[in-house]
Design an enzyme around this catalytic site. Structure first.
Site, PDB file in Angstrom:
ATOM      1  N   PRO A   2      57.567   8.035  44.199  1.00  0.00           N
ATOM      2  CA  PRO A   2      57.517   7.507  45.556  1.00  0.00           C
ATOM      3  C   PRO A   2      58.561   6.439  45.816  1.00  0.00           C
ATOM      4  O   PRO A   2      58.617   5.420  45.132  1.00  0.00           O
ATOM      5  CB  PRO A   2      56.103   6.911  45.649  1.00  0.00           C
ATOM      6  CG  PRO A   2      55.335   7.578  44.572  1.00  0.00           C
ATOM      7  CD  PRO A   2      56.304   7.862  43.489  1.00  0.00           C
ATOM      8  N   GLU A   3      59.391   6.685  46.786  1.00  0.00           N
ATOM      9  CA  GLU A   3      60.254   5.633  47.308  1.00  0.00           C
ATOM     10  C   GLU A   3      59.632   5.188  48.619  1.00  0.00           C
ATOM     11  O   GLU A   3      58.567   5.668  49.003  1.00  0.00           O
ATOM     12  CB  GLU A   3      61.688   6.152  47.491  1.00  0.00           C
ATOM     13  CG  GLU A   3      62.324   6.520  46.159  1.00  0.00           C
ATOM     14  CD  GLU A   3      63.784   6.106  46.070  1.00  0.00           C
ATOM     15  OE1 GLU A   3      64.155   5.084  46.673  1.00  0.00           O
ATOM     16  OE2 GLU A   3      64.548   6.804  45.391  1.00  0.00           O
TER      17      GLU A   3
END
Length: 271
Positions: A2-3
């Site tokens: 996850p960014e």
DNA sequence: AAATAATCCTGCGGGC
DNA sequence: TGCCCGCAGGATTATT
């Protein structure tokens, strides 16, 4: 991994169901995350009503009247709604039981975190010294120019420093530098105002587009679906070493910066 | 102050 | 088939 766009997509996915709902009980199967989950977390959350789900950097802030649950997804974390009674699998570490659904935290690599904090979330040690949000007005070319004057480190590593700007991970740092036509190994202090302006806009643009793309996956947060399909989008340079640049055909080059891989196109990012 | 290294953990692909 | 190895990665923490 996850960014920021994945975290924001997650926030938008869970907020409609979570806000104003009561957490009836909490099941913690594995406390061994980035930091141990507090033994008292379940008791602290039981029978409490969620007021708001917000985001700061890559932290989700689940706000209650008596404090805030900080959730970080680390490298491999995810939040999903599952029907009550759904048997947990190997890496399903925490369940928040609502009246008619369960919010399940899954994290195979356990780099994530669930932390309880009373009072203003902005005062939490992990949040207090973060840089500006890339999508807010405080982050622009002028800010980036001023903030990099003393930094001789490579611009790509500076972008990934959360004191400079939050939420820019390895993927989007590489992609933004490509869009701005700047090589990742340029010393940050050597960038001119035109370059910092291009770069700030590239960061904002690439993140905003990724968040828009994530919107199409929001339906996956309700119901028993599989993994979120987000962000299998095509990248310009990330993880494309040796492959032709989509713009000019020059083979993408991979280098090593601070134990991390960087990718750039020598044709489009000449200096 | 700034830069660098070490660290947490599991899954996966490559080599054999 | 399966084992060993290296790598991937966010972000804090410690160290220089």
């Amino acid at each position: 991994m996850p960014e920021l766009p994945e975290v924001e997509t997650t926030r938008r996915g869970v907020a409609p169901t979570l806000e104003n709902a009561v957490i009836e009980t909490v099941t913690v199967r594995h406390t061994g995350l980035r930091w141990p989950i507090s033994e008292t977390l379940a008791a602290v959350l039981a029978d409490r009503r969620v007021r708001k789900v917000e985001r700061r950097a890559k932290y989700l802030l689940v706000r209650f009247d008596h404090g805030t649950l900080l959730i970080h997804l680390g490298m491999s974390g995810s939040l999903r709604f599952v029907p009550p009674g759904t048997p947990p699998t190997k890496h399903d570490h925490v369940d928040l039981h609502l009246h008619d659904t369960v919010l399940r935290y899954r994290d195979p690599r356990r780099f994530g975190a669930l932390l309880w904090h009373e009072g203003d979330p902005a005062t939490h040690p992990l949040l207090a010294r973060l840089g500006p949000e890339p999508l807010e007005d405080a982050f622009d070319g002028d800010y980036l120019y001023r903030a990099t004057r003393t930094r001789r480190q490579a611009i790509k590593q500076v972008l990934m420093d959360n004191h400079m700007v939050v939420g820019v991970g390895n993927i989007y740092a590489n992609e933004a530098l490509f869009l701005a036509g700047i090589r990742p190994d340029r010393p940050a202090c050597r960038l001119g105002t035109e370059e910092t302006t291009r770069l700030a806009e590239a960061i904002r643009g690439v993140l905003a587009r990724a968040i828009d793309a994530g919107g199409s996956t929001l339906r996956d947060f309700v119901g028993a679906g599989g993994e979120p399909g987000y962000f299998q989008q095509t990248y310009a340079v990330y993880a494309r070493a040796g492959e032709p640049c989509r713009v000019c055909g020059t083979p993408v080059v991979q280098i090593r910066q601070g134990q991390r891989s960087s990718f750039y196109c020598p044709g489009c990012q000449p200096c």
